[in-house]
Motif scaffolding. Structure first.
Motif, PDB file in Angstrom:
ATOM      1  N   GLY A 123       0.810  -1.215   0.000  1.00 38.37           N
ATOM      2  CA  GLY A 123       0.000   0.000   0.000  1.00 38.37           C
ATOM      3  C   GLY A 123       0.841   1.261   0.000  1.00 38.37           C
ATOM      4  N   LYS A 124       1.958   1.226   0.695  1.00 36.78           N
ATOM      5  CA  LYS A 124       2.846   2.393   0.721  1.00 36.78           C
ATOM      6  C   LYS A 124       3.449   2.651  -0.652  1.00 36.78           C
ATOM      7  N   VAL A 125       3.730   1.571  -1.370  1.00 35.24           N
ATOM      8  CA  VAL A 125       4.228   1.730  -2.743  1.00 35.24           C
ATOM      9  C   VAL A 125       3.155   2.373  -3.611  1.00 35.24           C
ATOM     10  N   LEU A 126       1.904   1.912  -3.446  1.00 36.90           N
ATOM     11  CA  LEU A 126       0.795   2.500  -4.208  1.00 36.90           C
ATOM     12  C   LEU A 126       0.641   3.981  -3.893  1.00 36.90           C
ATOM     13  N   LEU A 127       0.722   4.337  -2.623  1.00 33.53           N
ATOM     14  CA  LEU A 127       0.604   5.745  -2.230  1.00 33.53           C
ATOM     15  C   LEU A 127       1.713   6.587  -2.852  1.00 33.53           C
ATOM     16  N   GLU A 128       2.907   6.009  -2.906  1.00 37.18           N
ATOM     17  CA  GLU A 128       4.028   6.714  -3.541  1.00 37.18           C
ATOM     18  C   GLU A 128       3.740   6.964  -5.016  1.00 37.18           C
ATOM     19  N   LYS A 129       3.233   5.929  -5.690  1.00 37.08           N
ATOM     20  CA  LYS A 129       2.928   6.073  -7.119  1.00 37.08           C
ATOM     21  C   LYS A 129       1.816   7.103  -7.336  1.00 37.08           C
ATOM     22  N   LEU A 130       0.844   7.121  -6.426  1.00 39.63           N
ATOM     23  CA  LEU A 130      -0.251   8.073  -6.550  1.00 39.63           C
ATOM     24  C   LEU A 130       0.224   9.507  -6.331  1.00 39.63           C
ATOM     25  N   GLU A 131       1.170   9.693  -5.420  1.00 41.95           N
ATOM     26  CA  GLU A 131       1.714  11.038  -5.216  1.00 41.95           C
ATOM     27  C   GLU A 131       2.462  11.498  -6.469  1.00 41.95           C
ATOM     28  N   TYR A 132       3.188  10.595  -7.073  1.00 41.10           N
ATOM     29  CA  TYR A 132       3.893  10.892  -8.321  1.00 41.10           C
ATOM     30  C   TYR A 132       2.872  11.257  -9.404  1.00 41.10           C
ATOM     31  N   ALA A 133       1.783  10.459  -9.435  1.00 39.94           N
ATOM     32  CA  ALA A 133       0.743  10.695 -10.436  1.00 39.94           C
ATOM     33  C   ALA A 133       0.043  12.036 -10.207  1.00 39.94           C
ATOM     34  N   ARG A 134      -0.131  12.390  -8.932  1.00 37.78           N
ATOM     35  CA  ARG A 134      -0.806  13.648  -8.624  1.00 37.78           C
ATOM     36  C   ARG A 134       0.006  14.845  -9.101  1.00 37.78           C
ATOM     37  N   ILE A 135       1.326  14.728  -9.048  1.00 33.65           N
ATOM     38  CA  ILE A 135       2.184  15.799  -9.558  1.00 33.65           C
ATOM     39  C   ILE A 135       2.050  15.907 -11.066  1.00 33.65           C
ATOM     40  N   LEU A 136       1.944  14.744 -11.720  1.00 34.06           N
ATOM     41  CA  LEU A 136       1.808  14.756 -13.178  1.00 34.06           C
ATOM     42  C   LEU A 136       0.470  15.345 -13.622  1.00 34.06           C
ATOM     43  N   ASP A 137      -0.607  14.864 -13.003  1.00 33.71           N
ATOM     44  CA  ASP A 137      -1.938  15.329 -13.401  1.00 33.71           C
ATOM     45  C   ASP A 137      -2.904  15.088 -12.249  1.00 33.71           C
ATOM     46  N   ALA A 138      -3.159  16.137 -11.461  1.00 28.15           N
ATOM     47  CA  ALA A 138      -3.994  16.003 -10.263  1.00 28.15           C
ATOM     48  C   ALA A 138      -5.416  15.576 -10.595  1.00 28.15           C
ATOM     49  N   LYS A 139      -5.960  16.042 -11.719  1.00 33.35           N
ATOM     50  CA  LYS A 139      -7.331  15.693 -12.084  1.00 33.35           C
ATOM     51  C   LYS A 139      -7.454  14.207 -12.409  1.00 33.35           C
ATOM     52  N   LYS A 140      -6.495  13.670 -13.125  1.00 35.76           N
ATOM     53  CA  LYS A 140      -6.526  12.246 -13.476  1.00 35.76           C
ATOM     54  C   LYS A 140      -6.302  11.389 -12.218  1.00 35.76           C
ATOM     55  N   GLU A 141      -5.422  11.841 -11.344  1.00 33.02           N
ATOM     56  CA  GLU A 141      -5.112  11.080 -10.132  1.00 33.02           C
ATOM     57  C   GLU A 141      -6.298  11.063  -9.181  1.00 33.02           C
ATOM     58  N   ALA A 142      -7.155  12.065  -9.243  1.00 34.73           N
ATOM     59  CA  ALA A 142      -8.305  12.148  -8.341  1.00 34.73           C
ATOM     60  C   ALA A 142      -9.240  10.946  -8.477  1.00 34.73           C
ATOM     61  N   ALA A 143      -9.195  10.273  -9.610  1.00 32.26           N
ATOM     62  CA  ALA A 143     -10.022   9.084  -9.820  1.00 32.26           C
ATOM     63  C   ALA A 143      -9.624   7.939  -8.892  1.00 32.26           C
ATOM     64  N   TYR A 144      -8.421   8.032  -8.274  1.00 36.10           N
ATOM     65  CA  TYR A 144      -7.915   6.979  -7.392  1.00 36.10           C
ATOM     66  C   TYR A 144      -8.101   7.335  -5.912  1.00 36.10           C
ATOM     67  N   GLU A 145      -8.990   8.277  -5.614  1.00 36.78           N
ATOM     68  CA  GLU A 145      -9.175   8.736  -4.236  1.00 36.78           C
ATOM     69  C   GLU A 145      -9.583   7.595  -3.300  1.00 36.78           C
ATOM     70  N   ASP A 146     -10.487   6.733  -3.745  1.00 34.63           N
ATOM     71  CA  ASP A 146     -10.918   5.605  -2.907  1.00 34.63           C
ATOM     72  C   ASP A 146      -9.762   4.640  -2.637  1.00 34.63           C
ATOM     73  N   ASP A 147      -8.928   4.439  -3.642  1.00 35.38           N
ATOM     74  CA  ASP A 147      -7.773   3.553  -3.476  1.00 35.38           C
ATOM     75  C   ASP A 147      -6.771   4.167  -2.491  1.00 35.38           C
ATOM     76  N   ARG A 148      -6.609   5.468  -2.546  1.00 33.73           N
ATOM     77  CA  ARG A 148      -5.717   6.166  -1.610  1.00 33.73           C
ATOM     78  C   ARG A 148      -6.214   5.988  -0.169  1.00 33.73           C
ATOM     79  N   LYS A 149      -7.534   6.142   0.026  1.00 36.21           N
ATOM     80  CA  LYS A 149      -8.108   5.995   1.362  1.00 36.21           C
ATOM     81  C   LYS A 149      -7.959   4.568   1.876  1.00 36.21           C
ATOM     82  N   THR A 150      -8.163   3.598   0.985  1.00 35.68           N
ATOM     83  CA  THR A 150      -8.039   2.191   1.389  1.00 35.68           C
ATOM     84  C   THR A 150      -6.614   1.880   1.826  1.00 35.68           C
ATOM     85  N   ALA A 151      -5.633   2.322   1.049  1.00 31.69           N
ATOM     86  CA  ALA A 151      -4.231   2.072   1.393  1.00 31.69           C
ATOM     87  C   ALA A 151      -3.847   2.801   2.675  1.00 31.69           C
TER      88      ALA A 151
END
Length: 334
Positions: free
Chosen positions: A176-204
């Protein structure tokens, strides 16, 4: 006709000389690279150096530093509060435990042609990433981390034994920590696209809460045979408590039994030499061993009485048991 020919040649020569002496036009990004590469569509960094290639390399390095610093900072901020059921608890240990697992691997990076600014005697260069293009390339990485995390979490959710479930949840949390890291990277690239993973972020992010909840079910009764002065049993209680397990006062209240059988391995008498050893295990009420370890003292303890030898050796044995059990629990609850 000759004067006209000479006049045409002269005009051509003057035009050529004018072109040769004209200064090359400065690129638009030189004075304001943010205008040319707006933050809405690009991630850009500008650098200067004494040499052209050094300016290019430094610009790319600045983008790498920007990513690493931003991802680490955002992870620590996002992990300060971790949801646990309907409450939110401060998890400072979790915050310290989260960081970039590896160096940032950049992709989709482009650079401008380095430009030499004569008045500064420096080369200038801009490195940039087009957000839309980078997202297309990076999304499969996010999806891969997401798939791995949910696969490990599914294994944990299907386990009925609380102790084993804690171990599997702990492994899922690492994923889960690896996923969170990837999501933070993704949020820097495109915050709007990364927002689709909000539920996954909360689960991790909620994994530490799930682990803590499951550990509440891991009540342990301690049974030590052959102890001296409660050295081993007291140390064992502290070790298990420090690792998040609850100590039960009565066996009937416990879900697990932590047992240690101690042998003196005595040799001789007056003086007597002992080489204490013990076998440790945690068993469920159903008889399933969920953790085990063996501790042997390599150095002998010599005294004229067995009682005095135990008085010297057992505190050392207790300390060695603490190390061994902590190591085994760390493997499970990493």
């Amino acid at each position: 006709m000759k004067p006209k020919i000479f006049l045409s040649i002269s005009l051509l020569l003057l035009s050529a000389l004018s072109l040769l002496s004209a200064k090359p036009k400065e690129p638009a990004w030189l004075s304001d690279y943010r205008a040319v590469y707006p933050d809405t569509a690009y991630i850009a960094q500008k650098a200067t150096a004494d040499k052209a290639e050094r300016a290019r390399t430094e610009a790319v390095a600045q983008i790498a530093r920007y990513f690493k610093t931003s991802v680490s900072a955002n992870l620590k901020t996002s992990m300060k509060s971790v949801a646990s059921g309907e409450t939110v608890s401060e998890e400072t240990t979790v915050e310290n435990d989260v960081s970039l697992s590896s160096d940032v691997s950049l992709f989709a990076v482009e650079t401008t042609e380095p430009y030499y600014l004569k008045k500064e005697k420096k080369w200038h260069c801009v490195a940039f990433i087009e957000r839309a293009k980078a997202w297309e390339q990076y999304q499969p990485t996010v999806e891969g981390a997401k798939t791995e995390f949910y696969s490990m979490k599914k294994n944990a959710d299907e386990e009925s034994d609380p102790f084993e479930k804690c171990a599997l949840l702990s492994k899922a949390w690492e994923s889960g920590k690896v996923l969170l890291e990837k999501l933070e990277y993704a949020r820097i690239l495109d915050a709007k696209k990364e927002a689709a993973y909000e539920d996954d972020r909360k689960t991790a992010s909620g994994m530490p809460g799930e682990i803590a909840k499951e550990k509440e079910k891991c009540t342990v009764y301690i049974s030590v045979s052959g102890d001296y002065g409660s050295n081993v049993s007291s140390a064992l209680a502290k070790t298990l408590s420090r690792n998040g397990l609850k100590i039960a006062k009565n066996e009937s209240e416990a879900s697990y039994i932590a047992s240690a059988a101690i042998e003196d391995n005595a040799v001789g008498s007056e003086p007597v030499s002992i080489y204490p050893s013990l076998e440790f295990k945690i068993e469920s009420k159903a008889g399933k061993t969920v953790c085990s370890s063996e501790v042997k003292m390599e150095s002998k303890t010599v005294s004229y009485t067995l009682d005095n030898a135990r008085k010297k050796a057992y505190p050392i044995l207790a300390s060695e048991l603490d190390k061994a059990v902590s190591e085994e629990l760390n493997k499970k609850f990493k």
